[in-house]
Design a protein around this motif. Sequence first.
Motif, PDB file in Angstrom:
ATOM      1  N   LEU A  39       0.843  -1.195   0.000  1.00 19.25           N
ATOM      2  CA  LEU A  39       0.000   0.000   0.000  1.00 19.25           C
ATOM      3  C   LEU A  39       0.879   1.246   0.000  1.00 19.25           C
ATOM      4  N   ALA A  40       0.529   2.223  -0.836  1.00 17.98           N
ATOM      5  CA  ALA A  40       1.292   3.470  -0.961  1.00 17.98           C
ATOM      6  C   ALA A  40       0.488   4.624  -0.363  1.00 17.98           C
ATOM      7  N   TYR A  41       0.977   5.158   0.748  1.00 21.51           N
ATOM      8  CA  TYR A  41       0.371   6.315   1.394  1.00 21.51           C
ATOM      9  C   TYR A  41       1.281   7.533   1.239  1.00 21.51           C
ATOM     10  N   HIS A  42       0.687   8.719   1.397  1.00 20.13           N
ATOM     11  CA  HIS A  42       1.451   9.956   1.463  1.00 20.13           C
ATOM     12  C   HIS A  42       1.116  10.668   2.779  1.00 20.13           C
ATOM     13  N   ALA A  43       0.114  11.522   2.768  1.00 19.56           N
ATOM     14  CA  ALA A  43      -0.231  12.294   3.959  1.00 19.56           C
ATOM     15  C   ALA A  43      -1.462  11.710   4.643  1.00 19.56           C
ATOM     16  N   VAL A  44      -1.452  11.759   5.978  1.00 19.15           N
ATOM     17  CA  VAL A  44      -2.587  11.285   6.773  1.00 19.15           C
ATOM     18  C   VAL A  44      -2.968  12.388   7.746  1.00 19.15           C
ATOM     19  N   GLY A  45      -4.164  12.944   7.550  1.00 19.23           N
ATOM     20  CA  GLY A  45      -4.658  13.985   8.438  1.00 19.23           C
ATOM     21  C   GLY A  45      -4.455  15.390   7.942  1.00 19.23           C
ATOM     22  N   GLU A  46      -3.771  15.537   6.791  1.00 17.96           N
ATOM     23  CA  GLU A  46      -3.550  16.858   6.220  1.00 17.96           C
ATOM     24  C   GLU A  46      -4.790  17.323   5.453  1.00 17.96           C
ATOM     25  N   PRO A  47      -4.874  18.622   5.094  1.00 15.78           N
ATOM     26  CA  PRO A  47      -5.978  19.090   4.251  1.00 15.78           C
ATOM     27  C   PRO A  47      -6.010  18.334   2.930  1.00 15.78           C
ATOM     28  N   ALA A  48      -7.143  18.339   2.276  1.00 15.52           N
ATOM     29  CA  ALA A  48      -7.325  17.588   1.043  1.00 15.52           C
ATOM     30  C   ALA A  48      -6.262  17.951   0.011  1.00 15.52           C
ATOM     31  N   GLY A  49      -5.741  16.959  -0.642  1.00 16.70           N
ATOM     32  CA  GLY A  49      -4.734  17.130  -1.673  1.00 16.70           C
ATOM     33  C   GLY A  49      -4.341  15.769  -2.199  1.00 16.70           C
ATOM     34  N   TYR A  50      -3.421  15.726  -3.170  1.00 13.38           N
ATOM     35  CA  TYR A  50      -3.058  14.451  -3.750  1.00 13.38           C
ATOM     36  C   TYR A  50      -2.474  13.521  -2.689  1.00 13.38           C
ATOM     37  N   GLY A  51      -3.027  12.325  -2.609  1.00 13.59           N
ATOM     38  CA  GLY A  51      -2.496  11.312  -1.717  1.00 13.59           C
ATOM     39  C   GLY A  51      -2.888  11.472  -0.265  1.00 13.59           C
ATOM     40  N   ASN A  52      -3.705  12.459   0.066  1.00 16.16           N
ATOM     41  CA  ASN A  52      -4.056  12.713   1.456  1.00 16.16           C
ATOM     42  C   ASN A  52      -5.328  11.981   1.860  1.00 16.16           C
ATOM     43  N   ILE A  53      -5.318  11.411   3.057  1.00 17.55           N
ATOM     44  CA  ILE A  53      -6.516  10.807   3.630  1.00 17.55           C
ATOM     45  C   ILE A  53      -6.648  11.277   5.076  1.00 17.55           C
TER      46      ILE A  53
END
Length: 285
Positions: A39-53
Amino acid sequence: MTDASLTRRLARAGFEALARLDGATNVSHLYPDEANAVLAYHAVGEPAGYGNISTDRFRRDLDYITEHFTVGDLPAVLDSYGGKRVALTFDDAYDDFYENVLPLLREYNVPATLFVPVEFVGGCPDDYAYRFARSPIDHESFNDPSLFDGETVRGPSMMSWDRLNEVAADPLVTVGTHTRTHPDLGRIHDRETLEYEIVGARDVLEERLGVDVDRFCYPYGRYSDEAVSVVEESHRLAVTSQHGVLIDVEAADRYRLPRVRAHKEEQYVRWDLSGLRWELTELVS
C-alpha cells in the motif's frame, strides 16, 4: 471514438461495478488469494490534496487489513508462503507521519516503511517546493528549479531530524531512501548525478539516523534504466508507482515492485488489494 477507446471505457466501468459489488458483499474474499500487496500512502490527516486521507480513514484501513491479511514488513511481500501479506509504505516523511501515523502503527502493532527525501527533512527548500505541487509529466525540464522561479508554492510540512530520529528508533518503522531532492529520475542518465541522489541520500540517512538503509522509492514512480542500475547496486529492493499487486511472487522484480494507491476511495482500495481484481485485469487485457 475508436474501438480500443470504447473497450477501455467498458472495462473501466465493469471494474468500478465489481469494486462496488465487492464493497457490498466481500465476494473477493471467497477467492483463493495469495497475491501479496504494498500500500502506498502519502499524507494522513492533512488538508485535502493528492495522496491525502483523514486519520479516521487510516484507522478504518488498519481495521480492514489487520482483519483480513497478514501485515508485514516490506521485504515480506517477496515471500511466497504463509498466506497473503500486505505491507504499508509512506512517501515523503511529512510531519503528519509522526503526529498521526506513528501512534496508530503502535496501537495496531503493525510495521511500515517511511521513504525520506533527505534535503526536505527539517523544512521544504524554497527552490524545490514545486516538486510536491507539480508533475514531471507536464514539464520536460522538470528537474531544473530555475524554470519555476517566481512561482508561489506552499511547501509541505516536513519532519524534523529530531522527530525522524525518534521515528527511526521505533522497531515498527523502517526508513528508506527517497533521493536527496525528489527529482524525476526518469530524465536522469548521468551516473554521477544518480549516485549523488540515490547513494548519497542513503549515506546521509545512515549517518544521521544510525540505521542501515536498504530500500528505495522512485519519486513519482519514474526511473531511467541507469537509475535502476544504481538502485540495484546500493539497495535491497525498491517500490514504484506502478499500480498492481504481486500475483506471481517468484517472478516479481524486486527493484520495480508495484503498489496499490491507498488514497483512492475505500471500496476501490479494497478491491485493488485482491488478487482476483488483477487476474481479471490480465484476462481482459
